[in-house]
Design an enzyme around this catalytic site. Structure first.
Site, PDB file in Angstrom:
ATOM      1  N   SER A 109      -8.336 -43.178  34.321  1.00 30.23           N
ATOM      2  CA  SER A 109      -8.849 -41.951  34.947  1.00 30.23           C
ATOM      3  C   SER A 109      -9.431 -40.984  33.925  1.00 30.23           C
ATOM      4  CB  SER A 109      -7.738 -41.258  35.747  1.00 30.23           C
ATOM      5  OG  SER A 109      -6.656 -40.933  34.908  1.00 30.23           O
ATOM      6  N   HIS A 180       4.148 -41.234  27.903  1.00 33.24           N
ATOM      7  CA  HIS A 180       3.643 -40.355  28.941  1.00 33.24           C
ATOM      8  C   HIS A 180       4.805 -39.561  29.537  1.00 33.24           C
ATOM      9  CE1 HIS A 180       0.202 -43.339  28.893  1.00 33.24           C
ATOM     10  NE2 HIS A 180      -0.364 -42.171  28.659  1.00 33.24           N
ATOM     11  N   TRP A 203       8.299 -29.655  28.029  1.00 30.84           N
ATOM     12  CA  TRP A 203       7.145 -28.939  27.474  1.00 30.84           C
ATOM     13  C   TRP A 203       6.318 -28.267  28.559  1.00 30.84           C
ATOM     14  CZ3 TRP A 203       4.609 -32.452  23.148  1.00 30.84           C
ATOM     15  CH2 TRP A 203       5.558 -32.645  22.130  1.00 30.84           C
ATOM     16  N   ARG A 210       0.528 -33.795  38.585  1.00 32.70           N
ATOM     17  CA  ARG A 210       0.135 -35.144  38.179  1.00 32.70           C
ATOM     18  C   ARG A 210       0.369 -36.138  39.316  1.00 32.70           C
ATOM     19  NH1 ARG A 210      -1.910 -32.488  35.004  1.00 32.70           N
ATOM     20  NH2 ARG A 210      -1.803 -32.510  32.724  1.00 32.70           N
TER      21      ARG A 210
END
Length: 307
Positions: A109, A180, A203, A210
């Site tokens: 993507s 990831h 973080w 997502r």
């Protein structure tokens, strides 16, 4: 694809390639050819030519690539561009030379422009600037799509391209430095539970959204496309659904059974605010994902514990 057809899956040890091999076996396809990177360097034109001349596969799934997180992509820019260009160029060209009936090229993507409208549609390709940190990888993947189209146009090759969304599943990477978001969260919460840590640091602000898809669903979509899809251009593979990093962190916490707090460290960047695919093209052909995110996370966490 005929049941006894010889199928070459490039990248069979990776998360995507291994899922495709499992899906083929499940469907009764056992004439599958694989090679490790030590056995066959796909960057070598000579080695790839010899392999294709010897094996003469009838179908090819190109899931092999040099991959990594943001840091690796941005640090080894030449390696990511060169290696991926060589891999796809060699495999696609030799597939043409040996008369492969059909080839599926898998991209990412990240090929879409940084500021492309959401959800990401296939026609957004090459309409704007790419995200700088992974531009070399994206450029290589775009070249792969265009190579497939060029061989189709000039030689009539049935070479197709599919772009998966963010994936998770067996054989994922749990290294905190370059994994990831989902595998990183699984490892963080698991270790915090073991150590009775009072909190887990995540973080960013937790607000970015997502889309996540199980690699087995991707493999099923690839199998479907090999049977039913024969068009130029590209097709998105995803769920078409997303969730916030905060929601994902809370889901992982619940699955792991961690009792402490989640602390979002806003000193770290959030990255892209939202990234989700438009999967209406694939849905119109009759395919839809089946693995619910919670079920998928429970499955991979169970495998992580046993590793």
């Amino acid at each position: 694809m005929e049941q006894n057809a010889k199928i070459y899956v490039a990248g069979h040890r990776g998360m995507v390639g291994s899922a495709i091999v499992r899906r083929l076996a499940e469907a009764g396809y056992h004439n599958v050819v694989v090679r490790t990177s030590k056995e066959l360097d796909l960057r070598s034109q000579e080695a790839v030519r010899a392999f294709f001349a010897e094996e003469k596969p009838e179908y090819v799934v190109l899931a092999a690539a040099k991959v990594g997180g943001i840091h690796a992509n941005n640090t080894y820019r030449a390696d990511f561009l060169y290696d991926n260009l060589m891999i796809e160029s060699n495999v696609i060209h030799e597939s043409y030379v040996q008369g492969v009936k059909k080839l599926l090229f898998l991209g990412s993507s990240c090929i879409y422009p940084k500021l492309a409208p959401l959800p990401l549609k296939e026609d957004a390709l090459l309409t704007g600037l790419l995200e700088h940190t992974n531009e070399p990888y994206a450029i290589a993947k775009i070249a792969g799509i265009k190579l497939c189209d060029a061989y189709r146009s000039q030689y009539g090759c049935n070479f197709i391209s599919a772009m998966p969304t963010n994936l998770y599943g067996p054989h994922d990477n749990y290294d905190l430095k370059n994994s990831h978001v989902l595998p990183a969260l699984i490892r963080k919460f698991h270790e915090a539970k073991q150590q009775n840590a009072p909190e887990v640091e995540v973080w960013g602000t937790g607000t970015p959204r997502r889309e996540l898809m199980h690699s087995d669903d991707l493999a099923d979509a690839c199998f479907f496309l090999m049977q039913h899809y024969n068009e130029p251009g590209l097709i998105n593979i995803g769920t078409g659904e997303d969730l916030s990093i905060r929601e994902l962190a809370e889901l992982v916490r619940d699955v792991v059974g961690y009792q402490g707090q989640i602390r979002f460290n806003t000193n770290y960047p959030d990255g892209t605010p939202r990234k989700v695919m438009d999967v209406s093209k694939l849905a119109s052909l009759g395919w839809h994902y089946t693995t619910k995110l919670e079920d998928g996370v429970r499955q991979v966490y169970s495998e992580y514990q046993q590793a």
